[in-house]
Design an enzyme around this catalytic site. Sequence first.
Site, mmCIF file in Angstrom:
data_model
loop_
_atom_site.group_PDB
_atom_site.id
_atom_site.type_symbol
_atom_site.label_atom_id
_atom_site.label_comp_id
_atom_site.label_asym_id
_atom_site.label_seq_id
_atom_site.Cartn_x
_atom_site.Cartn_y
_atom_site.Cartn_z
ATOM 1 N N GLY A 2 0.742 -1.153 -0.060
ATOM 2 C CA GLY A 2 -0.207 -0.021 0.082
ATOM 3 C C GLY A 2 0.920 1.152 -0.047
ATOM 4 O O GLY A 2 1.007 1.913 -0.863
ATOM 5 N N THR A 3 1.729 1.356 1.246
ATOM 6 C CA THR A 3 2.939 2.184 0.889
ATOM 7 C C THR A 3 3.021 3.531 1.099
ATOM 8 O O THR A 3 2.006 4.403 0.351
ATOM 9 C CB THR A 3 3.889 1.746 -0.152
ATOM 10 O OG1 THR A 3 4.023 0.212 -0.154
ATOM 11 C CG2 THR A 3 4.950 2.375 -0.344
ATOM 12 N N THR A 4 3.879 4.035 1.746
ATOM 13 C CA THR A 4 4.358 5.511 1.240
ATOM 14 C C THR A 4 5.996 5.357 1.172
ATOM 15 O O THR A 4 6.776 4.568 2.025
ATOM 16 C CB THR A 4 4.244 6.292 2.575
ATOM 17 O OG1 THR A 4 2.993 6.307 2.985
ATOM 18 C CG2 THR A 4 4.567 7.813 2.333
#
Lengths: 220, 258
Positions: free
Chosen positions: A22-24
Amino acid sequence: MSSMMHAGAPHDQYVPEDPALGTTIMAAAFDGGVILGADSRTSAGSYIANRVSDKVTYLTDSIYCCRSGSAADTQAIADICRMYTSMHSVQCGERPRVQTAANLLNLLAYNNKDHLMAGMIVAGWDPVDGGSVYSIPVGGGIFKQDWTIGGSGSGFIYGYCDAHWKASMTKQECLQFVRTAVSLAMSRDGSSGGVIRTVVIDSEGVTREMITDKDLPFRT
Amino acid sequence: MSSIGTGYDLSCTSYSPDGRIFQVEYAGKAVENSGTVVGLVCTDGVVMAVEKLVLSKLLVKGTNRRIFTVADHAGIAVAGVAADGRALANQAAGEASDYKSTYGSSIPGQYLADRLGGYMHAFTTYGSVRPFGNALLISVMDETKGPQLWVADPSGTANSYRGFAVGKGKQHAKVMLEKLVAQNLTCEAAVLELAKIIHTVHDETSKPFELEMSWVGTPSGGKHVRVPADILGPADDAAREAVAEDSSDEDDEGEEAD
């Protein structure tokens, strides 16, 4: 995307989700090097498959990449890019350049765009160009920038990054910038979370750090 | 040292008893009989010059090119079989273009020379093809290493030189080049010096020649181009006069010494 893979299943049947980052993720150049930063959440639907993932991945001794999108796709791309970059460096007898690794990764991302879901950032240090940051978004395309952010969490921090980035930061200033930005994104994006991993790359080498809950600049 | 290799020279797939591959050596003869080609690495670039023997008065001036631009920053001067040389230059252009598409930067000199050498070498390992009858002088403005001159021969080996000559007048040209290498010339100065070398080594009794020159470096903005006519023309004339003076001086000395 995974619903396409299971087309035809009855609507009340359990359909597993592919693991996704999903991430940043982000990378920023400072005076003399670059810093890569990322969260550590890998989700499979609403299940957090890995809450301490390492999304900042080794390509060469002084070039790393950040991975967002499909975990499998980005691992495969990074593996292949690592191989091609190292082969090229042996053929030339030179240290690999960040530009080379980034272009090789872009070829993989663009030429296989129909089969991949991968948004990546390549950053590192080489003696020719110094510290460099390249963004290779979903579908390919290569963009050299002073700083770049990616992943689902990045949408929440464009304003913060635009306002707070400045040229020729020191290493400490840049580290604070990266940590604060990732922390803010993690606090708003459900698909980002866990710890913040940073990798600092300069002419001296690579320094990996991780900060956990109480040290995060911003918390949920 | 030349010898014939009767019986051991029919194809590349045979060694002679003393370990030579005669077909490759014979290909080298095509180079030795060709017009002289010289190249010199300068402080700010690389200059190359070709003694282009004009085989017919009907030829349009400037045709039958022996120097090719294969990339923005690289060029090749060809000695030996003209058609083979043209094929190699096209191959080099393909290599340079593929490199840029794959890796995103200009092809390094070493890489280009090794790829071309490898390509030429492949033709020395099969009985069904013949080696390229060429020596290539490859001038490159390498992105990280600066000006470079690489030389590939029919055997497929490629080496980097500060100055080199191939063809008919190579022995004399190399002697003159050794002196020039020590002088650390700029490209502008080297244009005249290389023109003088070509005029000096040209055999007056053979066909007339055209001087073809190229440079890559600061005067050309880092691009491999032909030396512009307004610089080449005067250098050509000056070199011709300088060589004529030298030989008329020699004539005078001859008369006095009776």
